[in-house]
Write a protein that holds these residues in place. Structure first.
Motif, PDB file in Angstrom:
ATOM      1  N   THR A  23      34.167  53.956  56.784  1.00 19.20           N
ATOM      2  CA  THR A  23      34.892  53.565  57.585  1.00 19.20           C
ATOM      3  C   THR A  23      36.297  53.386  57.128  1.00 19.20           C
ATOM      4  O   THR A  23      37.278  53.108  57.660  1.00 19.20           O
ATOM      5  CB  THR A  23      34.396  52.537  58.540  1.00 19.20           C
ATOM      6  N   LEU A  24      36.550  53.596  55.623  1.00 19.70           N
ATOM      7  CA  LEU A  24      37.830  53.179  54.789  1.00 19.70           C
ATOM      8  C   LEU A  24      38.643  54.337  54.826  1.00 19.70           C
ATOM      9  O   LEU A  24      38.196  55.317  54.821  1.00 19.70           O
ATOM     10  CB  LEU A  24      37.189  52.793  53.557  1.00 19.70           C
ATOM     11  N   SER A  25      39.804  53.944  54.452  1.00 12.16           N
ATOM     12  CA  SER A  25      40.947  55.164  54.444  1.00 12.16           C
ATOM     13  C   SER A  25      40.822  55.506  53.139  1.00 12.16           C
ATOM     14  O   SER A  25      40.149  54.947  52.279  1.00 12.16           O
ATOM     15  CB  SER A  25      42.053  54.616  54.604  1.00 12.16           C
ATOM     16  N   THR A  26      41.567  56.555  52.590  1.00 14.36           N
ATOM     17  CA  THR A  26      41.716  57.370  51.476  1.00 14.36           C
ATOM     18  C   THR A  26      42.239  56.399  50.300  1.00 14.36           C
ATOM     19  O   THR A  26      41.661  55.982  49.303  1.00 14.36           O
ATOM     20  CB  THR A  26      42.380  58.537  51.145  1.00 14.36           C
ATOM     21  N   GLN A  27      43.084  55.521  50.845  1.00 14.77           N
ATOM     22  CA  GLN A  27      43.914  54.624  49.876  1.00 14.77           C
ATOM     23  C   GLN A  27      42.788  53.343  49.627  1.00 14.77           C
ATOM     24  O   GLN A  27      42.780  52.870  48.688  1.00 14.77           O
ATOM     25  CB  GLN A  27      45.186  54.132  50.697  1.00 14.77           C
ATOM     26  N   GLN A  28      42.153  52.979  50.703  1.00  9.34           N
ATOM     27  CA  GLN A  28      41.249  51.869  50.468  1.00  9.34           C
ATOM     28  C   GLN A  28      40.138  52.324  49.678  1.00  9.34           C
ATOM     29  O   GLN A  28      39.598  51.637  48.839  1.00  9.34           O
ATOM     30  CB  GLN A  28      40.631  51.452  51.734  1.00  9.34           C
ATOM     31  N   LEU A  29      39.641  53.482  49.607  1.00  7.03           N
ATOM     32  CA  LEU A  29      38.598  53.960  48.896  1.00  7.03           C
ATOM     33  C   LEU A  29      39.028  54.256  47.469  1.00  7.03           C
ATOM     34  O   LEU A  29      38.456  53.868  46.554  1.00  7.03           O
ATOM     35  CB  LEU A  29      38.168  55.620  49.217  1.00  7.03           C
ATOM     36  N   HIS A  30      40.226  54.326  47.197  1.00  6.04           N
ATOM     37  CA  HIS A  30      40.906  54.827  45.834  1.00  6.04           C
ATOM     38  C   HIS A  30      40.934  53.322  45.265  1.00  6.04           C
ATOM     39  O   HIS A  30      40.782  53.001  43.994  1.00  6.04           O
ATOM     40  CB  HIS A  30      42.248  55.217  46.015  1.00  6.04           C
ATOM     41  N   ALA A  31      41.422  52.300  45.922  1.00  4.09           N
ATOM     42  CA  ALA A  31      41.396  50.992  45.778  1.00  4.09           C
ATOM     43  C   ALA A  31      39.885  50.345  45.279  1.00  4.09           C
ATOM     44  O   ALA A  31      39.923  49.665  44.167  1.00  4.09           O
ATOM     45  CB  ALA A  31      42.001  50.019  46.800  1.00  4.09           C
ATOM     46  N   GLU A  32      39.081  50.719  46.067  1.00  4.24           N
ATOM     47  CA  GLU A  32      37.529  50.189  45.551  1.00  4.24           C
ATOM     48  C   GLU A  32      36.967  50.912  44.287  1.00  4.24           C
ATOM     49  O   GLU A  32      36.311  50.352  43.588  1.00  4.24           O
ATOM     50  CB  GLU A  32      36.839  50.681  46.899  1.00  4.24           C
ATOM     51  N   LEU A  33      37.457  52.102  44.213  1.00  3.65           N
ATOM     52  CA  LEU A  33      37.213  52.850  42.907  1.00  3.65           C
ATOM     53  C   LEU A  33      37.682  52.302  41.738  1.00  3.65           C
ATOM     54  O   LEU A  33      36.975  52.136  40.723  1.00  3.65           O
ATOM     55  CB  LEU A  33      37.318  54.539  42.751  1.00  3.65           C
ATOM     56  N   THR A  34      39.082  51.974  41.915  1.00  2.00           N
ATOM     57  CA  THR A  34      39.854  51.123  40.848  1.00  2.00           C
ATOM     58  C   THR A  34      39.073  49.830  40.537  1.00  2.00           C
ATOM     59  O   THR A  34      38.903  49.653  39.234  1.00  2.00           O
ATOM     60  CB  THR A  34      41.187  50.966  41.338  1.00  2.00           C
ATOM     61  N   LYS A  35      38.721  49.256  41.295  1.00  2.00           N
ATOM     62  CA  LYS A  35      38.087  47.892  41.384  1.00  2.00           C
ATOM     63  C   LYS A  35      36.842  47.953  40.542  1.00  2.00           C
ATOM     64  O   LYS A  35      36.654  47.289  39.728  1.00  2.00           O
ATOM     65  CB  LYS A  35      38.038  47.481  42.547  1.00  2.00           C
ATOM     66  N   ARG A  36      36.003  48.875  40.966  1.00  2.00           N
ATOM     67  CA  ARG A  36      34.892  49.147  40.322  1.00  2.00           C
ATOM     68  C   ARG A  36      34.759  49.337  38.835  1.00  2.00           C
ATOM     69  O   ARG A  36      34.153  49.078  38.132  1.00  2.00           O
ATOM     70  CB  ARG A  36      33.920  50.064  41.242  1.00  2.00           C
ATOM     71  N   GLN A  37      35.766  50.505  38.777  1.00  2.00           N
ATOM     72  CA  GLN A  37      36.114  50.822  37.156  1.00  2.00           C
ATOM     73  C   GLN A  37      36.441  49.818  36.458  1.00  2.00           C
ATOM     74  O   GLN A  37      35.989  49.574  35.429  1.00  2.00           O
ATOM     75  CB  GLN A  37      36.940  52.059  37.188  1.00  2.00           C
ATOM     76  N   ARG A  38      37.205  48.905  36.686  1.00  2.00           N
ATOM     77  CA  ARG A  38      37.588  47.695  36.014  1.00  2.00           C
ATOM     78  C   ARG A  38      36.301  46.966  35.816  1.00  2.00           C
ATOM     79  O   ARG A  38      36.162  46.324  34.661  1.00  2.00           O
ATOM     80  CB  ARG A  38      38.673  46.921  36.804  1.00  2.00           C
ATOM     81  N   ALA A  39      35.678  46.670  36.888  1.00  3.44           N
ATOM     82  CA  ALA A  39      34.608  45.705  36.797  1.00  3.44           C
ATOM     83  C   ALA A  39      33.381  46.367  35.642  1.00  3.44           C
ATOM     84  O   ALA A  39      32.751  45.582  35.145  1.00  3.44           O
ATOM     85  CB  ALA A  39      33.740  45.630  38.188  1.00  3.44           C
ATOM     86  N   LEU A  40      33.141  47.665  35.738  1.00  4.52           N
ATOM     87  CA  LEU A  40      32.404  48.384  34.856  1.00  4.52           C
ATOM     88  C   LEU A  40      32.974  47.909  33.394  1.00  4.52           C
ATOM     89  O   LEU A  40      32.091  47.752  32.463  1.00  4.52           O
ATOM     90  CB  LEU A  40      32.410  49.679  35.222  1.00  4.52           C
ATOM     91  N   GLY A  41      34.372  48.314  33.350  1.00  5.10           N
ATOM     92  CA  GLY A  41      34.664  48.129  31.851  1.00  5.10           C
ATOM     93  C   GLY A  41      34.341  46.751  31.405  1.00  5.10           C
ATOM     94  O   GLY A  41      34.104  46.458  30.226  1.00  5.10           O
TER      95      GLY A  41
END
Length: 142
Positions: A23-41
């Protein structure tokens, strides 16, 4: 009474993203991916620090004469399975569970570190189709 935290719609969507990513927009998906990548690091760096600390503790343990992260108990690796060893011992013979367990250890190259080997033998005799129960507690190879 507990206070409710105010969250924006974007943040609410991101935190419940596991169930509603579609249900998320492309911009929200991008933000979620960025957040998860930071958390992974962050988690990877934390793991590296913990591994370094563990290596230091292992070194101290070894310096004091301990195993230092190495298991002191190793499981023996047998050339044959327990079923095969039991089949060899029981072929043409009828034996009780205790007698069978002792014979497996004496007559075959089977090794075990189990404190309750007799119980393991009993369970194997009951579960495997390779053995036939002759009478109460007495088995033979099928």
């Amino acid at each position: 009474m507990a206070k409710k935290k105010k969250t924006s719609k974007k943040k609410a969507a991101a935190t419940s993203s596991k169930s509603s990513l579609s249900t998320l927009s492309t911009q929200q998906l991008h933000a979620e991916l960025t957040k998860r990548q930071r958390a992974l690091g962050t988690l990877e760096r934390k793991r590296e620090r913990l591994q370094q600390q563990l290596a230091e503790v292992d070194g101290e343990i070894q310096a004091l004469g301990g195993a230092g992260g190495q298991s002191t108990r190793r499981r023996p690796h047998n050339e044959m399975s327990l079923v095969e060893a039991l089949r060899d011992v029981l072929k043409g013979r009828e034996m009780g569970v205790t007698e069978t367990a002792e014979a497996v250890l004496k007559e075959t190259s089977y090794q075990t570190a189990a404190a309750n080997f007799r119980t393991i033998v009993n369970q194997t005799l009951l579960k495997s189709d390779s053995f036939k129960k002759v009478s109460r507690g007495i088995y033979t190879a099928a």
